[in-house]
Design an enzyme around this catalytic site. Structure first.
Site, PDB file in Angstrom:
ATOM      1  N   SER A   1       1.001  -1.200   0.262  1.00 51.97           N
ATOM      2  CA  SER A   1      -0.337   0.404   0.338  1.00 51.97           C
ATOM      3  C   SER A   1       0.777   1.158  -0.188  1.00 51.97           C
ATOM      4  CB  SER A   1      -0.916  -0.277   1.207  1.00 51.97           C
ATOM      5  OG  SER A   1      -1.137  -1.119   1.192  1.00 51.97           O
TER       6      SER A   1
ATOM      7  N   GLY B   1      -5.045  -3.813  -8.227  1.00 53.31           N
ATOM      8  CA  GLY B   1      -6.441  -3.254  -8.007  1.00 53.31           C
ATOM      9  C   GLY B   1      -5.874  -1.631  -7.190  1.00 53.31           C
TER      10      GLY B   1
ATOM     11  N   ARG C   1     -13.127  -7.313 -10.766  1.00 53.69           N
ATOM     12  CA  ARG C   1     -13.831  -6.434 -10.426  1.00 53.69           C
ATOM     13  C   ARG C   1     -14.428  -5.151 -10.260  1.00 53.69           C
ATOM     14  NH1 ARG C   1      -7.515  -6.773  -6.587  1.00 53.69           N
ATOM     15  NH2 ARG C   1      -9.471  -5.809  -5.175  1.00 53.69           N
TER      16      ARG C   1
ATOM     17  N   SER D   1     -13.197   0.867   2.498  1.00 58.63           N
ATOM     18  CA  SER D   1     -12.207   0.556   1.339  1.00 58.63           C
ATOM     19  C   SER D   1     -11.263   1.540   1.033  1.00 58.63           C
ATOM     20  CB  SER D   1     -12.859   0.142   0.077  1.00 58.63           C
ATOM     21  OG  SER D   1     -12.470   1.138  -1.324  1.00 58.63           O
TER      22      SER D   1
ATOM     23  N   GLN E   1      -9.151   1.857  -0.855  1.00 58.09           N
ATOM     24  CA  GLN E   1      -8.758   1.944  -2.360  1.00 58.09           C
ATOM     25  C   GLN E   1      -9.835   3.271  -2.869  1.00 58.09           C
ATOM     26  OE1 GLN E   1      -8.747  -1.389  -4.146  1.00 58.09           O
ATOM     27  NE2 GLN E   1      -7.473  -1.925  -3.262  1.00 58.09           N
TER      28      GLN E   1
ATOM     29  N   ASP F   1      -7.091  -8.604   3.870  1.00 56.13           N
ATOM     30  CA  ASP F   1      -6.346  -9.011   2.980  1.00 56.13           C
ATOM     31  C   ASP F   1      -5.748 -10.535   3.847  1.00 56.13           C
ATOM     32  OD1 ASP F   1      -6.784  -7.474   0.931  1.00 56.13           O
ATOM     33  OD2 ASP F   1      -4.099  -6.200   1.406  1.00 56.13           O
TER      34      ASP F   1
ATOM     35  N   LYS G   1     -11.956  -9.577  -4.316  1.00 57.47           N
ATOM     36  CA  LYS G   1     -10.873  -8.830  -4.095  1.00 57.47           C
ATOM     37  C   LYS G   1     -10.275  -9.319  -5.464  1.00 57.47           C
ATOM     38  CE  LYS G   1     -10.659  -6.736  -0.856  1.00 57.47           C
ATOM     39  NZ  LYS G   1      -9.974  -5.248  -0.341  1.00 57.47           N
TER      40      LYS G   1
ATOM     41  N   ARG H   1     -12.066 -14.076  -2.643  1.00 55.57           N
ATOM     42  CA  ARG H   1     -11.575 -14.683  -1.779  1.00 55.57           C
ATOM     43  C   ARG H   1     -12.576 -15.809  -0.660  1.00 55.57           C
ATOM     44  NH1 ARG H   1      -6.917 -10.706  -0.268  1.00 55.57           N
ATOM     45  NH2 ARG H   1      -6.077 -10.524  -2.478  1.00 55.57           N
TER      46      ARG H   1
ATOM     47  N   ARG I   1      -2.289 -14.002  -2.995  1.00 55.26           N
ATOM     48  CA  ARG I   1      -2.592 -14.205  -1.224  1.00 55.26           C
ATOM     49  C   ARG I   1      -3.971 -16.037  -1.215  1.00 55.26           C
ATOM     50  NH1 ARG I   1      -0.544 -10.177   1.196  1.00 55.26           N
ATOM     51  NH2 ARG I   1      -1.302  -7.666  -0.156  1.00 55.26           N
TER      52      ARG I   1
HETATM   53  C1  S3P Z   1      -5.421  -1.531  -0.467  1.00 54.41           C
HETATM   54  C2  S3P Z   1      -6.910  -1.632   0.455  1.00 54.41           C
HETATM   55  C3  S3P Z   1      -7.912  -2.789   0.719  1.00 54.41           C
HETATM   56  C4  S3P Z   1      -6.438  -4.323   0.345  1.00 54.41           C
HETATM   57  C5  S3P Z   1      -5.482  -3.990  -0.439  1.00 54.41           C
HETATM   58  C6  S3P Z   1      -4.401  -2.464  -0.859  1.00 54.41           C
HETATM   59  C7  S3P Z   1      -4.991  -0.290   0.088  1.00 54.41           C
HETATM   60  O1  S3P Z   1      -9.069  -2.944  -0.268  1.00 54.41           O
HETATM   61  O2  S3P Z   1      -7.698  -5.055   0.270  1.00 54.41           O
HETATM   62  O3  S3P Z   1      -5.088  -4.920  -0.567  1.00 54.41           O
HETATM   63  O4  S3P Z   1      -3.437  -0.396  -0.443  1.00 54.41           O
HETATM   64  O5  S3P Z   1      -5.569   0.709  -0.397  1.00 54.41           O
HETATM   65  P1  S3P Z   1     -10.442  -1.992  -0.698  1.00 54.41           P
HETATM   66  O6  S3P Z   1      -9.949  -0.520   0.614  1.00 54.41           O
HETATM   67  O7  S3P Z   1     -10.897  -1.794  -1.400  1.00 54.41           O
HETATM   68  O8  S3P Z   1     -10.453  -3.215   1.433  1.00 54.41           O
END
Ligand code: S3P
Length: 453
Positions: A36, A108, A136, A182, A184, A335, A362, A366, A410
């Site tokens: 991240s 993602g 996704r 989330s 992200q 994760d 994911k 998963r 994973r």
């Molecule tokens: C991440 C947020 C998570 C995680 C991903 C990395 C990030 O996803 O599953 O591997 O770096 O912001 P979500 O924010 O969609 O839950």
């Protein structure tokens, strides 16, 4: 925009791999840089003027795709040594339009964060990825970006990749309540809001990882995060800050450390030390859960490195007991459920993991992939609504079988970890995706005594 053709996404040939019961795992391991933070470090480098030096960058395929995208948007990105990178930014508001499709492979995070960046600039970009990424959901990102003034020029069914996005030259300031926890999604909105003339507010009911907020503040943005409700956060960002290049030190990824941690708990006689693991409380849900299960883990040498809490962890083999994992903990270990399910398979009694709906979207579904993998390795489990229930063997489960990984790193690593301690070897159908997040997984685990092949 220059005309672009959609890449063919040729998948590398699948490589089967088997893990077999190994002697005690011993030694020290420094997991790779946090995925991240690695994505975000490159993106911050793109958005500020001057040179951002990054050390400890994760050199996994996902992050390398983000480096390529930063180049396509105008940054100079160079590797100067192992994990040492330099980014000379294009600067906020002055990104260039990419001349080719931005292919994010399996990533993602890279896709969604970069959608935020491009969505807040007056450029058009085509986003694409591999077969997993094309499944996704991107609608959750495109909806708020559209409110800010971006336009979706083309998308595959259901708001999926490939997506062509025309960004907003002057993104509207919005207040947005995220429908899912989330990071992200939150980050995409904040990154778009950076180039807004006003104030962008994101409200989340369950706090998700806060690396974007911390990094924006570190690079000089005015951003305030305050508690909201029982578990949530309200984040307010002032647009158009002067971002100043700063050095970034990437701590070790707790989501990668998780595999060695669980392996040492399961393989009899093991004792390992995991070095420099990030202890950000929004990332330590697995550690909390394993301790509740009775795991012998000692936190050593807590310290601050590169603005994040880190620690070394000593992990020793020992018996585990089943627990009930509350839904509110999910964002802090989202994760880690596949490898927790593997630990639960060895525990005595039942482990119930609640509120795992997000696991369905994911790198693979998963919930299904874990339940199928457990069935293939002789472990009883069931899915009830969004909960996963694993009935532990109270010792080594049978193992054996071939686990389908569905282009999911994973799932691949979790079931290899099972094979290191189950009665019979466990095979996975494809190890290639491990390179997306933990390219040194195999040699690093082998150095501790793990047997593969
Ligand atoms: C991440 C947020 C998570 C995680 C991903 C990395 C990030 O996803 O599953 O591997 O770096 O912001 P979500 O924010 O969609 O839950």
């Amino acid at each position: 925009m220059a005309s672009v053709s959609v890449p063919q996404n040729p998948a590398a040939a699948p490589q089967k791999l088997t893990a077999r019961r190994s002697g005690p795992l011993r030694g020290r391991l420094r997991p790779p840089g946090d995925k991240s933070i690695s994505h975000r470090a490159l993106i911050m480098g793109l958005l500020c003027l001057g040179e951002t030096a990054v050390s400890g960058l994760l050199e996994g395929e996902d992050v390398l795709r983000t480096a390529d995208a930063c180049r396509a948007l105008g940054a100079r990105v160079e590797r100067v040594g192992p994990g040492d990178w330099r980014v000379r930014g294009a600067g906020l508001g002055t990104l260039i339009e990419p001349r080719h499709a931005l292919d994010f492979g399996n990533a993602g995070t890279g896709t969604r964060l970069m959608m935020g960046v491009a969505g807040g600039h007056g450029i058009t970009a085509l986003f694409d990825g591999d077969a997993s990424l094309r499944k996704r959901p991107m609608r959750r990102i495109l909806d708020p970006l559209t409110l800010m003034g971006a336009q979706v020029i083309a998308e595959a069914e259901g708001g999926r990749l490939p997506v062509t996005l025309k960004g907003a030259g002057e993104p509207a300031p919005i207040e947005y309540r995220t429908p899912v926890a989330s990071a992200q999604l939150k980050s995409a909105i904040l990154l778009a809001g950076l180039n807004s003339p006003g104030r962008t507010t994101v409200i989340e009911t369950e706090a998700s990882r806060d690396h974007t907020e911390k990094m924006l503040a570190y690079f000089g943005a005015s951003i305030v995060s305050s508690p909201e409700g029982a578990h949530g956060r309200k984040i307010v960002l002032e647009g158009r800050p002067q971002l100043r290049a700063r050095p970034v030190i990437v701590p070790a990824d707790p989501s990668s450390a998780a595999f060695a941690m669980v392996a040492a708990l399961l393989a009899p006689g093991s004792e390992i030390v995991i070095e420099g693991m990030m202890m950000n409380p929004l990332r330590t849900g697995l550690l909390e859960t394993l301790l509740e299960m009775g795991a012998d883990i000692t936190v050593l040498e807590r310290r601050v490195e590169g603005g994040e809490d880190v620690a070394d962890l000593r992990v020793r083999h020992g018996a585990l007991k089943g627990v009930d994992v509350p839904a509110a903990r999910a964002p802090s270990m989202i994760d880690e459920y596949p490898v927790l399910a593997v630990a639960a398979a060895f525990a005595s009694g039942e482990t119930r993991m609640r509120g795992l709906g997000e696991l369905r979207v994911k790198e693979s579904d998963r919930l299904m992939a874990v339940a199928d993998g457990l069935a293939a390795t002789g472990v009883q489990s069931s899915v009830a609504g969004d909960d996963l229930i694993v009935r532990g063997a109270g010792g080594a489960p049978a193992g054996g079988g071939l686990v389908a990984t569905h282009l999911d790193h994973r799932i691949a690593m979790s079931f290899l970890i099972m094979g290191l301690a189950s009665q019979n070897p466990v095979a996975i159908d494809d190890e290639t995706m491990i390179a997306t997040s933990f390219p040194t997984f195999r040699p690093a685990m082998a150095a501790l005594g793990a047997q593969f092949g």
